[in-house]
Design a protein around this motif. Structure first.
Motif, PDB file in Angstrom:
ATOM      1  N   ILE A  91      -5.238   3.952  -4.438  1.00  0.00           N
ATOM      2  CA  ILE A  91      -6.091   5.107  -3.882  1.00  0.00           C
ATOM      3  C   ILE A  91      -6.134   6.280  -4.953  1.00  0.00           C
ATOM      4  O   ILE A  91      -5.328   6.074  -5.922  1.00  0.00           O
ATOM      5  CB  ILE A  91      -5.547   5.624  -2.673  1.00  0.00           C
ATOM      6  N   GLU A 147      -1.615  -8.454  -2.715  1.00  0.00           N
ATOM      7  CA  GLU A 147      -2.634  -7.527  -2.873  1.00  0.00           C
ATOM      8  C   GLU A 147      -2.304  -6.043  -2.515  1.00  0.00           C
ATOM      9  O   GLU A 147      -1.569  -5.549  -1.583  1.00  0.00           O
ATOM     10  CB  GLU A 147      -3.497  -7.992  -1.562  1.00  0.00           C
ATOM     11  N   GLY A 187       0.794  -1.136  -0.029  1.00  0.00           N
ATOM     12  CA  GLY A 187      -0.059  -0.002   0.192  1.00  0.00           C
ATOM     13  C   GLY A 187       0.792   1.192   0.152  1.00  0.00           C
ATOM     14  O   GLY A 187       1.977   1.311   0.521  1.00  0.00           O
ATOM     15  N   SER A 188       0.443   2.248  -0.710  1.00  0.00           N
ATOM     16  CA  SER A 188      -0.724   2.312  -1.406  1.00  0.00           C
ATOM     17  C   SER A 188      -0.323   2.926  -2.673  1.00  0.00           C
ATOM     18  O   SER A 188       0.393   4.113  -2.677  1.00  0.00           O
ATOM     19  CB  SER A 188      -2.024   2.952  -0.796  1.00  0.00           C
ATOM     20  N   LEU A 248      -8.890  -2.715  -4.039  1.00  0.00           N
ATOM     21  CA  LEU A 248      -7.889  -3.724  -3.493  1.00  0.00           C
ATOM     22  C   LEU A 248      -7.719  -4.694  -4.634  1.00  0.00           C
ATOM     23  O   LEU A 248      -8.826  -5.352  -5.031  1.00  0.00           O
ATOM     24  CB  LEU A 248      -8.156  -4.423  -2.009  1.00  0.00           C
ATOM     25  N   THR A 267       1.125   5.537   3.210  1.00  0.00           N
ATOM     26  CA  THR A 267       0.647   4.380   4.006  1.00  0.00           C
ATOM     27  C   THR A 267       1.157   4.466   5.399  1.00  0.00           C
ATOM     28  O   THR A 267       1.893   3.551   5.342  1.00  0.00           O
ATOM     29  CB  THR A 267       0.609   3.329   3.247  1.00  0.00           C
ATOM     30  N   PHE A 299      -5.295   1.890   6.016  1.00  0.00           N
ATOM     31  CA  PHE A 299      -5.317   1.588   4.439  1.00  0.00           C
ATOM     32  C   PHE A 299      -5.728   0.269   4.063  1.00  0.00           C
ATOM     33  O   PHE A 299      -6.084  -0.310   3.033  1.00  0.00           O
ATOM     34  CB  PHE A 299      -3.953   2.211   3.958  1.00  0.00           C
ATOM     35  N   PHE A 300      -5.316  -0.922   4.919  1.00  0.00           N
ATOM     36  CA  PHE A 300      -5.441  -2.203   4.790  1.00  0.00           C
ATOM     37  C   PHE A 300      -6.749  -2.611   5.365  1.00  0.00           C
ATOM     38  O   PHE A 300      -7.671  -3.146   4.751  1.00  0.00           O
ATOM     39  CB  PHE A 300      -4.320  -2.869   5.165  1.00  0.00           C
ATOM     40  N   VAL A 345      -3.372  -2.079  -2.735  1.00  0.00           N
ATOM     41  CA  VAL A 345      -4.175  -1.177  -2.575  1.00  0.00           C
ATOM     42  C   VAL A 345      -3.972   0.064  -3.325  1.00  0.00           C
ATOM     43  O   VAL A 345      -2.790   0.581  -3.340  1.00  0.00           O
ATOM     44  CB  VAL A 345      -4.085  -0.340  -1.085  1.00  0.00           C
ATOM     45  N   ARG A 370      -8.582  -6.334   5.607  1.00  0.00           N
ATOM     46  CA  ARG A 370      -7.130  -6.833   5.669  1.00  0.00           C
ATOM     47  C   ARG A 370      -6.518  -6.680   7.036  1.00  0.00           C
ATOM     48  O   ARG A 370      -6.308  -5.496   7.472  1.00  0.00           O
ATOM     49  CB  ARG A 370      -6.195  -6.489   4.631  1.00  0.00           C
ATOM     50  N   PHE A 418     -10.494  -2.756   3.903  1.00  0.00           N
ATOM     51  CA  PHE A 418     -10.641  -3.814   3.084  1.00  0.00           C
ATOM     52  C   PHE A 418     -10.826  -5.029   3.625  1.00  0.00           C
ATOM     53  O   PHE A 418     -10.748  -6.010   3.101  1.00  0.00           O
ATOM     54  CB  PHE A 418      -9.647  -3.916   1.855  1.00  0.00           C
ATOM     55  N   CYS A 439     -11.510   3.753  -4.152  1.00  0.00           N
ATOM     56  CA  CYS A 439     -10.181   2.673  -3.780  1.00  0.00           C
ATOM     57  C   CYS A 439     -10.468   1.318  -4.008  1.00  0.00           C
ATOM     58  O   CYS A 439     -11.579   1.138  -4.208  1.00  0.00           O
ATOM     59  CB  CYS A 439     -10.063   3.074  -2.349  1.00  0.00           C
TER      60      CYS A 439
END
Length: 522
Positions: free
Chosen positions: A435, A431, A355-356, A424, A441, A446-447, A433, A452, A450, A422
């Motif tokens: 934005i 994975e 991320g991100s 994912l 991040t 930020f995770f 992210v 996570r 979603f 946003c």
């Protein structure tokens, strides 16, 4: 010139304002739209935002207002507060309009006892290398010599003589990652009230060293900068109240400004000798330790090896956290370089959270494709710079969201973050992210937005230089953190940049730099 309220009333009249930007001279200019898209508040709207439970404005402004509210009657006179993400130099015309608006508001406010300014201190403009100094000087010219001017600064501020001369008190952050914005805003309010009550002007001593530390060496948990700040706070206490504030600013090299360099500012109640003595003591400590303001980085290839090793270990073994240090949006980076991401994908590393990436067009494309869709994800489809190169991966849309979130830990805790659309995306074992509002991040949100959990990943990679350390501390100790030497506008290897205005010689760019101790009394 505005008259000062005299004698001091029970309810001091205090103006509020600020223009905040950390300028990276190598990044695209910051324009009016960038500021208005981030935050731009005037008059009563500024005051309401400062008193809100959660806000997008700098927390020191909110803390100042709320501390003033809590400590007695006052008359707040809000002008203009605006800021944007770290970017290039601010466009001169917009800056001038902001300063003129602040001047007009202060003039209209009538007699003032004081002014509080929330500043960053590392702003440069397209024509002026010291716009923070220009703002402070013009406010001083307007309010006269008797009004008290107090400002707060980021510890990456590049301090100029004009800034010091124009303000009565400049208060720098003490922590990096920045966790003390609220205490610094409160300190500004408390000290302003003390200065107004005493009727005295403080004495200031200022030293700027020919020392330009890379930002990765300016952490305050340990290391030479941490020791310097700790010494300053200890010695301030030992002076028994004679010292109002000790500020040690690491500076921000990427501003490429003539005022760049680690600086020490000591503000005393009234004794200039005490201020000078302590300022020179701290500057001398910094210079003795200059060789420690260097750090070995992890190469991309080494990062891949570490990621493979972490993936192969049992789940109960420590995971790793990578800082994509060359592309920190919190220092003016574009948030869209792909060297580390590409290396992790091509190496087949599994259980990675990355991320991100700032790519509004890709986020919108993922939204059009819809949840569960598999498509060719084109990053940086326009390839606008040497760092934002176009790259295509087969990807799956595993989650979508839109709108604001509230930060949970560290720098962004309790602060509203507008991230726009946003997505994912799953790219092999990574994975990613994506934005639509450029942000570093530095927070697990930020995770987590979603679903996570960073603690369940074997590898977490973030586009952040140092603030992520506070945000991800529950899962990653310093021994698990690696700063990766990636290309970008915030690469910590300063020798890679072509400097125009940064004072030379300056250590560590020039290893044979000599410093002759001297202090400025301002």
């Amino acid at each position: 010139m505005i008259a000062v309220s005299a004698p001091l009333t029970a309810a001091p009249r205090i103006a509020l304002a600020g223009v905040l930007l950390e300028s990276n001279a190598f990044a695209p200019p910051a324009r009016e739209g960038d500021f208005r898209d981030r935050y731009y508040f005037q008059g009563s709207a500024l005051l309401a935002e400062a008193r809100a439970e959660t806000s997008i404005i700098p927390r020191e402004m909110s803390a100042f207002v709320q501390a003033m509210d809590a400590t007695g009657p006052w008359v707040p006179l809000p002008s203009l507060l605006t800021g944007c993400q770290p970017s290039g130099p601010v466009e001169q015309g917009f800056l001038e309009r902001c300063i003129r608006q602040i001047e007009a508001d202060l003039q209209a406010a009538g007699p003032l006892d004081g002014v509080y300014l929330a500043l960053h201190g590392a702003m440069v403009a397209t024509e002026d290398l010291d716009p923070d100094g220009a703002l402070l000087a013009r406010v001083r010219a307007l309010v006269g010599p008797q009004a008290i001017i107090v400002a707060t600064l980021d510890l990456h501020s590049n301090l100029s003589e004009r800034m010091v001369a124009s303000a009565d008190l400049l208060i720098g952050y003490l922590t990096n990652p920045h966790l003390d914005m609220v205490p610094r805003g409160q300190e500004a309010a408390f000290t302003l009230r003390r200065l107004l009550a005493s009727g005295r002007k403080p004495a200031k001593a200022f030293v700027r060293l020919p020392l330009t530390p890379p930002s990765v060496t300016l952490l305050t948990a340990e290391g030479p900068y941490a020791e310097l700040i700790a010494t300053g706070q200890r010695r301030q206490n030992e002076f028994g109240g004679a010292i109002l504030n000790v500020t040690v600013l690491g500076g921000f090299a990427f501003s490429d400004s003539s005022k760049t360099g680690l600086s020490v500012l000591v503000t005393a109640q009234e004794d200039p000798v005490a201020a000078e003595t302590l300022a020179l003591e701290l500057a001398s400590q910094a210079w003795r330790n200059r060789g420690r303001f260097r750090r070995r980085l992890t190469s991309v290839a080494q990062a891949v090896d570490l990621a493979r090793e972490a993936t192969a270990q049992p789940a109960e073994q420590p995971a790793v956290l990578f800082s994509d240090a060359g592309d920190n949006p919190g220092g003016g980076g574009g948030g869209n370089t792909l060297w580390l991401l590409q290396a992790l994908v091509e190496a087949g590393v599994e259980r990675v959270l990355y991320g991100s990436v700032f790519d509004p067009e890709l986020a919108e494309e993922a939204r059009r494709q819809g949840f569960g869709a598999r498509f060719q994800a084109v990053f940086n489809r326009h390839g606008e710079s040497e760092f934002a190169k176009t790259l295509t991966f087969p990807a799956e849309v595993v989650a979508l969201r839109e709108g604001a979130v509230v930060g949970r830990l560290g720098l962004f805790a309790g602060r509203r973050l507008e991230l726009g659309k946003c997505a994912l995306l799953r790219i092999a074992g990574v994975e990613v992210v994506v934005i639509s509002d450029r942000q570093q991040t530095a927070d697990p949100v930020f995770f987590e937005m979603f679903g996570r959990d960073p603690g369940q990943a074997r590898v977490v990679a973030v586009k952040s230089r140092g603030h992520f350390r506070a945000g991800f501390a529950p899962w990653f100790s310093p021994a698990q953190v690696y700063e990766v030497d990636t290309p970008g506008l915030t690469a910590p290897v300063l020798e890679r940049f072509s400097w125009r205005h940064l004072p030379r010689p300056s250590y560590p760019l020039d290893r044979d730099t000599i410093w002759t101790p001297q202090v400025r009394r301002l």
